[in-house]
Design a protein around this motif. Sequence first.
Motif, PDB file in Angstrom:
ATOM      1  N   ASP A   1       7.305  56.419 -48.508  1.00  0.00           N
ATOM      2  CA  ASP A   1       5.968  55.888 -48.230  1.00  0.00           C
ATOM      3  C   ASP A   1       5.991  54.627 -47.379  1.00  0.00           C
ATOM      4  OD1 ASP A   1       4.896  57.929 -49.740  1.00  0.00           O
ATOM      5  OD2 ASP A   1       4.684  56.723 -51.559  1.00  0.00           O
ATOM      6  N   THR A   2       7.150  53.996 -47.245  1.00  0.00           N
ATOM      7  CA  THR A   2       7.234  52.759 -46.469  1.00  0.00           C
ATOM      8  C   THR A   2       7.527  53.018 -44.991  1.00  0.00           C
ATOM      9  OG1 THR A   2       9.598  52.511 -46.953  1.00  0.00           O
ATOM     10  CG2 THR A   2       8.033  51.449 -48.471  1.00  0.00           C
ATOM     11  N   GLN A   3       7.788  54.263 -44.635  1.00  0.00           N
ATOM     12  CA  GLN A   3       8.102  54.591 -43.241  1.00  0.00           C
ATOM     13  C   GLN A   3       6.828  54.832 -42.438  1.00  0.00           C
ATOM     14  OE1 GLN A   3      10.395  58.064 -44.103  1.00  0.00           O
ATOM     15  NE2 GLN A   3      12.351  56.988 -43.980  1.00  0.00           N
ATOM     16  N   ALA A   4       6.924  54.557 -41.146  1.00  0.00           N
ATOM     17  CA  ALA A   4       5.834  54.837 -40.209  1.00  0.00           C
ATOM     18  C   ALA A   4       6.406  55.643 -39.047  1.00  0.00           C
ATOM     19  CB  ALA A   4       5.215  53.536 -39.701  1.00  0.00           C
ATOM     20  N   CYS A   5       5.589  56.489 -38.468  1.00  0.00           N
ATOM     21  CA  CYS A   5       6.011  57.294 -37.327  1.00  0.00           C
ATOM     22  C   CYS A   5       6.374  56.377 -36.162  1.00  0.00           C
ATOM     23  CB  CYS A   5       4.881  58.240 -36.918  1.00  0.00           C
ATOM     24  SG  CYS A   5       5.226  59.206 -35.424  1.00  0.00           S
ATOM     25  N   ALA A   6       7.491  56.670 -35.508  1.00  0.00           N
ATOM     26  CA  ALA A   6       7.959  55.856 -34.386  1.00  0.00           C
ATOM     27  C   ALA A   6       7.040  55.942 -33.173  1.00  0.00           C
ATOM     28  CB  ALA A   6       9.375  56.282 -33.987  1.00  0.00           C
TER      29      ALA A   6
ATOM     30  N   ASN B   1      13.297  53.689 -35.379  1.00  0.00           N
ATOM     31  CA  ASN B   1      12.698  52.893 -36.453  1.00  0.00           C
ATOM     32  C   ASN B   1      13.409  53.082 -37.797  1.00  0.00           C
ATOM     33  OD1 ASN B   1      11.774  55.443 -37.107  1.00  0.00           O
ATOM     34  ND2 ASN B   1       9.618  54.866 -37.237  1.00  0.00           N
ATOM     35  N   VAL B   2      14.583  53.718 -37.759  1.00  0.00           N
ATOM     36  CA  VAL B   2      15.434  53.842 -38.939  1.00  0.00           C
ATOM     37  C   VAL B   2      16.747  53.149 -38.586  1.00  0.00           C
ATOM     38  CG1 VAL B   2      16.685  55.451 -40.435  1.00  0.00           C
ATOM     39  CG2 VAL B   2      14.357  56.004 -39.681  1.00  0.00           C
TER      40      VAL B   2
END
Length: 199
Positions: free
Chosen positions: A66-71, A52-53
């Motif tokens: 803060d815009t990232q979410a756990c894969a 997801n990166v």
Amino acid sequence: MTERGGRLIGRRRLLGLLGTGAAASVAGCLGGNGADGADGDDDRAGTAYDPNVEEHPGDDPIEFSDTQACAVCNMTPTDYPQWQSQLAHEDGTGAVFDTPGCLFAYLVATSSESPVVGAWSMEYGTTSLVDATEAHFVLITDADAADDPMDINPRVFADHDDAVAYLEEWDPEDLTEDDIIGLEDVDFEVASIYRGNRL
């Protein structure tokens, strides 16, 4: 250096083993010929997690935002600064996680065929990001005694002696040094301790 089967292995060899293990785990999850049956019939649900990166250099960890979410669980890693983890694939992609338990699930159920070239986790009880490929993971299993995000997580330590000291102080269950593993030892069974409902 990490010891495996009585012999030391270097970081490059360790990362190669992680890439091979992840690919084998994905093949098993997706129903290839495996140890559980000639047709791949086993108890696994077939979940596969995508990187997801889009751009991860792999040499060093990226900053969490803060815009990232756990894969794996889609929770926001910055909400859990003492638990965050991440990894990088050889193809320049990567993944971020709110916890090391989710990192374990991703390792055994990633859709990526690209080897892992770097991984990092917060050292237990700190906000210090350590090299997860050289870290020591204490496999606690008593979820009732833990106050962790996502129910329960392994404890991450950069230093083996700190991991030993932790397991000696962990009263809810009797742990031994056999309950301390390296990232290369994470398999479906270990990941299931922490994220069995997501595998």
